[in-house]
Write an enzyme that holds these catalytic residues in place. Sequence first.
Site, PDB file in Angstrom:
ATOM      1  N   PRO A 261     -44.419 -38.627 -26.612  1.00 43.11           N
ATOM      2  CA  PRO A 261     -43.113 -38.875 -26.001  1.00 43.11           C
ATOM      3  C   PRO A 261     -41.986 -38.654 -27.014  1.00 43.11           C
ATOM      4  O   PRO A 261     -41.988 -39.227 -28.094  1.00 43.11           O
ATOM      5  CB  PRO A 261     -43.190 -40.334 -25.562  1.00 43.11           C
ATOM      6  CG  PRO A 261     -44.339 -40.919 -26.282  1.00 43.11           C
ATOM      7  CD  PRO A 261     -45.194 -39.833 -26.798  1.00 43.11           C
TER       8      PRO A 261
ATOM      9  N   PRO B 104     -47.681 -43.911 -26.179  1.00 43.63           N
ATOM     10  CA  PRO B 104     -48.269 -44.294 -27.466  1.00 43.63           C
ATOM     11  C   PRO B 104     -47.200 -44.434 -28.546  1.00 43.63           C
ATOM     12  O   PRO B 104     -46.402 -43.529 -28.776  1.00 43.63           O
ATOM     13  CB  PRO B 104     -49.217 -43.135 -27.778  1.00 43.63           C
ATOM     14  CG  PRO B 104     -48.669 -41.969 -27.033  1.00 43.63           C
ATOM     15  CD  PRO B 104     -48.003 -42.527 -25.806  1.00 43.63           C
TER      16      PRO B 104
ATOM     17  N   ARG C 182     -40.820 -40.498 -30.620  1.00 40.52           N
ATOM     18  CA  ARG C 182     -39.709 -40.014 -31.447  1.00 40.52           C
ATOM     19  C   ARG C 182     -38.435 -40.162 -30.621  1.00 40.52           C
ATOM     20  O   ARG C 182     -38.335 -39.633 -29.521  1.00 40.52           O
ATOM     21  CB  ARG C 182     -39.862 -38.540 -31.811  1.00 40.52           C
ATOM     22  CG  ARG C 182     -41.209 -38.144 -32.387  1.00 40.52           C
ATOM     23  CD  ARG C 182     -41.378 -38.612 -33.824  1.00 40.52           C
ATOM     24  NE  ARG C 182     -42.661 -38.159 -34.345  1.00 40.52           N
ATOM     25  CZ  ARG C 182     -43.805 -38.812 -34.214  1.00 40.52           C
ATOM     26  NH1 ARG C 182     -43.843 -39.963 -33.574  1.00 40.52           N
ATOM     27  NH2 ARG C 182     -44.926 -38.341 -34.719  1.00 40.52           N
TER      28      ARG C 182
ATOM     29  N   ARG D  33     -49.830 -38.222 -17.098  1.00 38.79           N
ATOM     30  CA  ARG D  33     -49.383 -39.466 -16.465  1.00 38.79           C
ATOM     31  C   ARG D  33     -49.171 -39.204 -14.975  1.00 38.79           C
ATOM     32  O   ARG D  33     -48.732 -38.137 -14.586  1.00 38.79           O
ATOM     33  CB  ARG D  33     -48.090 -39.948 -17.110  1.00 38.79           C
ATOM     34  CG  ARG D  33     -48.276 -40.347 -18.578  1.00 38.79           C
ATOM     35  CD  ARG D  33     -46.982 -40.215 -19.354  1.00 38.79           C
ATOM     36  NE  ARG D  33     -47.134 -40.561 -20.740  1.00 38.79           N
ATOM     37  CZ  ARG D  33     -47.418 -39.683 -21.707  1.00 38.79           C
ATOM     38  NH1 ARG D  33     -47.602 -38.412 -21.415  1.00 38.79           N
ATOM     39  NH2 ARG D  33     -47.533 -40.075 -22.953  1.00 38.79           N
TER      40      ARG D  33
END
Length: 127
Positions: free
Chosen positions: A2, A37, A42, A73
């Site tokens: 992500p 996670p 970032r 997802r």
Amino acid sequence: MPHLYVEYTDNIKKEADIAGLLEKVNQTLLGHSDIIPAGGLRTRAIELSDYIVADGTEDDAFVHVTLKLAPGRSDEEKKVVCDNLFQTIKGHFVHIFESRYIALSMELYEFQNETYKHNNIHTRYEN
């Protein structure tokens, strides 16, 4: 993987508390640890000095957030994260929204092609 990008116009820098926003959105994403996670997260801001908003006749501002995710997802999971994230963003800018013209927007980008990563930060969160 992500990655979150916050683009904002420099005409709100003094009142926007961008560092505070980054902390809030990062914590919001970390609150979804089942699908976000921590070791891959970032979060960054990009201040824009060259832009035109609307017809360019006013000192309008904007903030655009892009969340980039690797695939995997469900649509429901992505919606929950994005709804929660956009609520955090709107809440952060409520005082500016009430005092000047500003556009807030957010998009989700899901990588379609393979990504290349080399990251040992994840090992800190294994256990």
